[in-house]
Design an enzyme around this catalytic site. Structure first.
Site, short mmCIF file in Angstrom:
data_model
loop_
_atom_site.label_atom_id
_atom_site.label_comp_id
_atom_site.label_asym_id
_atom_site.label_seq_id
_atom_site.Cartn_x
_atom_site.Cartn_y
_atom_site.Cartn_z
N LYS A 123 60.59 36.25 58.32
CA LYS A 123 60.74 35.84 56.92
C LYS A 123 62.10 35.17 56.79
O LYS A 123 63.13 35.84 56.77
CB LYS A 123 60.63 37.04 55.99
CG LYS A 123 60.63 36.63 54.54
CD LYS A 123 60.25 37.77 53.63
CE LYS A 123 60.02 37.32 52.20
NZ LYS A 123 61.03 36.47 51.63
N ASP B 208 72.70 7.21 70.06
CA ASP B 208 73.44 6.43 69.06
C ASP B 208 73.35 4.94 69.34
O ASP B 208 73.32 4.13 68.44
CB ASP B 208 74.91 6.86 69.05
CG ASP B 208 75.05 8.22 68.40
OD1 ASP B 208 74.06 8.68 67.81
OD2 ASP B 208 76.12 8.81 68.52
N CYS C 198 107.66 32.30 43.72
CA CYS C 198 107.12 33.60 44.16
C CYS C 198 106.99 33.58 45.69
O CYS C 198 106.37 32.67 46.26
CB CYS C 198 105.78 33.80 43.47
SG CYS C 198 104.89 35.24 44.01
S1 IVH Z 1 54.20 32.51 53.43
C1 IVH Z 1 51.17 32.46 50.09
N1 IVH Z 1 55.82 32.80 55.46
O1 IVH Z 1 59.13 34.06 51.21
C2 IVH Z 1 52.20 32.81 51.09
N2 IVH Z 1 56.77 32.75 53.30
O2 IVH Z 1 58.27 35.84 48.93
C3 IVH Z 1 53.41 32.01 50.91
N3 IVH Z 1 59.21 32.91 53.28
O3 IVH Z 1 58.60 31.69 48.72
C4 IVH Z 1 54.56 32.28 51.73
N4 IVH Z 1 59.48 33.03 55.47
O4 IVH Z 1 60.10 31.03 50.63
C5 IVH Z 1 55.71 32.71 54.13
N5 IVH Z 1 57.12 33.03 57.38
C6 IVH Z 1 57.02 32.93 56.05
C7 IVH Z 1 58.16 32.94 55.22
C8 IVH Z 1 57.98 32.87 53.84
C9 IVH Z 1 60.09 32.99 54.29
C10 IVH Z 1 59.58 32.89 51.85
C11 IVH Z 1 59.00 31.76 51.08
C12 IVH Z 1 58.30 32.34 49.89
C13 IVH Z 1 58.84 33.73 49.88
C14 IVH Z 1 57.75 34.65 49.36
#
Ligand code: IVH
Length: 669
Positions: free
Chosen positions: A115, A37, A429
């Site tokens: 994912k 900071d 109430c």
């Molecule tokens: S690759 C062409 N990798 O899932 C491939 N997507 O259903 C593009 N997502 O819209 C996506 N984790 O928001 C990829 N490790 C990951 C991901 C991921 C989350 C989401 C992303 C995408 C959706 C696809």
């Protein structure tokens, strides 16, 4: 001279970016927050004195720029596609077979990764500088949300290094850590506002906000999962991610190269099992062919790549008996139906109740006591009733009806069309009366020790108090005459009630329980209007002119202040000696070692009361919190400090002695 200054500014920016990266990406800070900071402050000062060296990507700009009226639409140079989804193993196997067939004899390696359950964005860098952040939109074009993206602390604003390509595109997911989501929702509760449903919706909503300053306060994070650069092609996906990691992007380490289906399945099983231990939500894993050459050969269908698949995790669901639907009346009169469930264990805890929100929802889902229902636990940890469990027999019987009268006082309910909520309009109430008093005494309001739910209940049901105003005329004898209340506790309670007189106007204002006026709004209103008299005299329009005060808050304040009974309450509280004027020195101090920091006090302080120390922290622009977490910046340990100091040591949070604390605040108090 001017060259020296420019170099100094440059150096500070680079250093700050490096430390930011060490902190967020590598979780290995080399300097304390205070030193960070201090450097940031130094840079801010230099930038103020030398606007000619302005840079919109300076680390000082993370706090968010000016609001935008609407987002401009941008075309994606390559479409942002989605992924084919599957919920079962067989389809993953079918995917690997399709891949093998498509690459005739060559050997695919699979990159397995998480994912992330957030919002997809695309970042464009030119000459190592962030040029654009865009949402996915319909996949072909999205919104330019660069201003909001710049506030995300782990998004590099500039990419350092000698081998940075001229043009670089990074794709990834923006999400909100679960701890930040919970904190945000507890602030909503304090403000009497609606809860956010889950971290993903909150992230999506936050990225759509037109004021980046609000986005900056929401603690979003970015995890990259893809990279593309014409000037710097990558031969494998993992090489691309390694490149990003080496250049300051956060790549979540849960990723693995798998050679066959067995290894892929092991990765899936591992993360399905561990998903609850992650600090954010995932909804599955993604399996991608690692070699870029093979990806090109496999190509795309019209919507999704043939070289990747998402193996989604099924939601954490359980089936249980809906035993009853009961009504709960809150302090604002909102009547919420609540499901009483046969207790069932789901994702780490036993669930026996779940809110059903409102009558419409119950009707839509055809819920009725005696039926089995499916419940689900999302990232928000709050269980939800999803639907009737159709696989169980449905008993005969009438459909549940929302009573037309308040279950507590019998008054006819009124339906609030704005939020489809039924309200009991009777301010007398009992649960509303109790709720208002409990709120009045709560920690963030007047912090009256010993006046929790059960004591409030006791005082109200014995007829001793009917509103917060009555607290100040209570006598020791009255209290000690009650069940379970001795002389000593009566005396303590009277003293604690008396100490409310020392609380500043902002806390008193919050304690009044005006709808939409949370602890933060109360502080802002107190600071701007200085007294209740001024506040009550302000028109709705004057109220909304205050930064951060929205229309709903303004309307609610104006209505509250017009009400005769409320004005009487204020009058009595004024006579009782509570503060209805703001005596604090005008502006908050923003350049102290505690500005923007969260501090937890523990143990007994010798030189001042804990409340006083907490007020000082707030004056210095910091926040005093009750428990130690990884969001805590300092713990101040008085004598006999116990588990909180130990927790701090465990988390690596600096622990200050009272003396050190006093030294640090000395220049400002
Ligand atoms: S690759 C062409 N990798 O899932 C491939 N997507 O259903 C593009 N997502 O819209 C996506 N984790 O928001 C990829 N490790 C990951 C991901 C991921 C989350 C989401 C992303 C995408 C959706 C696809």
């Amino acid at each position: 001279m001017s060259r020296e200054i420019r170099e100094k500014i440059e150096k500070l920016r680079q250093e700050l970016n490096r430390h930011n990266r060490l902190y967020y990406q590598e979780a290995a800070p080399e300097i304390s927050d205070e030193q960070f900071d201090f450097m940031l402050k130094e840079l801010e000062n230099l930038e103020r004195l030398h606007p000619e060296y302005d840079d919109p990507l300076s680390p000082t700009r993370r706090v968010g720029g000016e609001p935008v009226k609407e987002f401009t639409t941008v075309q994606h140079p390559r479409p942002m596609l989605s992924l084919a989804n599957t919920y079962n193993e067989d389809e993953v196997e079918a995917f690997t077979r399709r891949v093998s067939d498509g690459i005739s004899g060559r050997e695919a390696v699979y990159h397995c990764e998480l994912k992330f359950d957030g919002v997809a964005v695309r970042l464009e860098y030119e000459s190592g500088r962030l040029k654009l952040g865009a949402t996915r939109g319909d996949g072909v074009s999205g919104d330019d949300i660069t201003g909001n993206i710049k506030t995300i602390r782990n998004v590099p604003l500039t990419v350092q290094g000698t081998d940075v390509p001229e043009k670089l595109e990074v794709r990834g997911e923006v999400l909100m850590p679960l701890s930040s989501f919970k904190k945000l929702n507890s602030q909503q509760v304090d403000a009497g506002l609606k809860l956010f449903a889950n971290p993903r919706n909150t992230t999506a909503g936050t990225l759509k906000l037109q004021d980046p300053k609000i986005v900056a306060r929401r603690d979003l994070r970015f995890f990259a999962y893809g990279v593309f650069s014409e000037d710097h092609p990558f031969s494998t996906h993992s090489e691309g991610l390694d490149f990003l990691a080496a250049h300051g992007f956060q790549i979540y380490p849960a990723r693995s190269l798998c050679k066959n289906l067995a290894e892929i399945n092991r990765f899936i099983a591992e993360w399905e099992e561990k998903r609850d231990s992650l600090p954010f939500e995932i909804d599955g894993v993604v399996i991608k062919v690692n070699q870029t050459g093979l990806q090109e050969d496999l190509g795309f269908t019209s919507k999704v790549p043939r070289w990747a698949i998402a193996r989604k995790f099924s939601a954490r669901q359980a089936s249980t008996l809906l035993k009853d639907i009961v009504l709960q009346v809150g302090r604002t009169g909102a009547v919420t139906p609540v499901a009483e469930l046969e207790p069932v264990f789901l994702a780490g805890s036993t669930i026996s109740r779940a809110t059903l929100h409102n009558e419409d929802e119950i009707r839509r889902k055809k819920l009725s006591p005696g039926r089995y229902v499916l419940i689900e636990k999302g990232g928000d940890v709050i269980p939800k009733v999803i639907s009737v469990d159709e696989s169980r027999p449905v008993p005969e019987g009438p459909v549940w009806q929302m009573p037309s009268q308040c279950p507590e006082c019998g008054t006819g309910l009124i339906r609030d069309e704005e939020d489809a909520v039924a309200r009991c309009p009777n301010p007398e109430c009992p649960p509303q009366v109790r709720g208002r008093i409990e709120h009045f005494a709560s920690r963030d309001a007047l912090n009256i020790d010993g006046l929790g739910e059960s004591v409030v209940d006791l005082l109200v049901s014995s007829g001793l108090i009917r509103s917060a105003a009555d607290l100040f005329t209570l006598t020791r004898d009255q209290i000690s005459g009650l069940d379970r209340m001795g002389e000593k506790s009566a005396e303590n309670l009277i003293r604690a009630i008396g100490s409310a007189r020392e609380q500043p106007f902002s806390k008193v204002l919050f304690a009044l329980g005006i709808r939409h006026v949370g602890a933060n709004a109360a502080k802002i209103l107190a600071k701007n209007f200085k007294s209740f008299e001024n506040l009550a005299a302000a028109s709705e329009e004057e109220l909304t002119r205050v930064n951060e005060i929205g229309g709903a808050t303004a309307a609610s304040v104006a209505t509250w202040c017009r009400d005769e009974q409320n004005r009487n309450l204020v009058l009595i509280l004024q006579q009782a000696g509570l503060q209805f004027e703001d005596f604090s020195s005008s502006a908050l101090i923003t350049d102290s070692p505690f500005s923007g920091k969260t501090v937890v006090f523990t143990g007994t302080l010798v030189t001042r009361k804990r409340e006083e120390a907490e007020t000082i922290i707030e004056k210095l622009g910091g926040k005093a919190a009750g428990s130690v977490s990884n969001k805590t910046h300092y713990v101040v340990a008085g004598s006999e400090a116990g588990s909180k100091a130990a927790k701090a040591a465990e988390l690596g949070v600096p622990v200050l002695t009272e003396e050190q604390f006093n030294e640090m605040i000395a220049p400002y108090v």
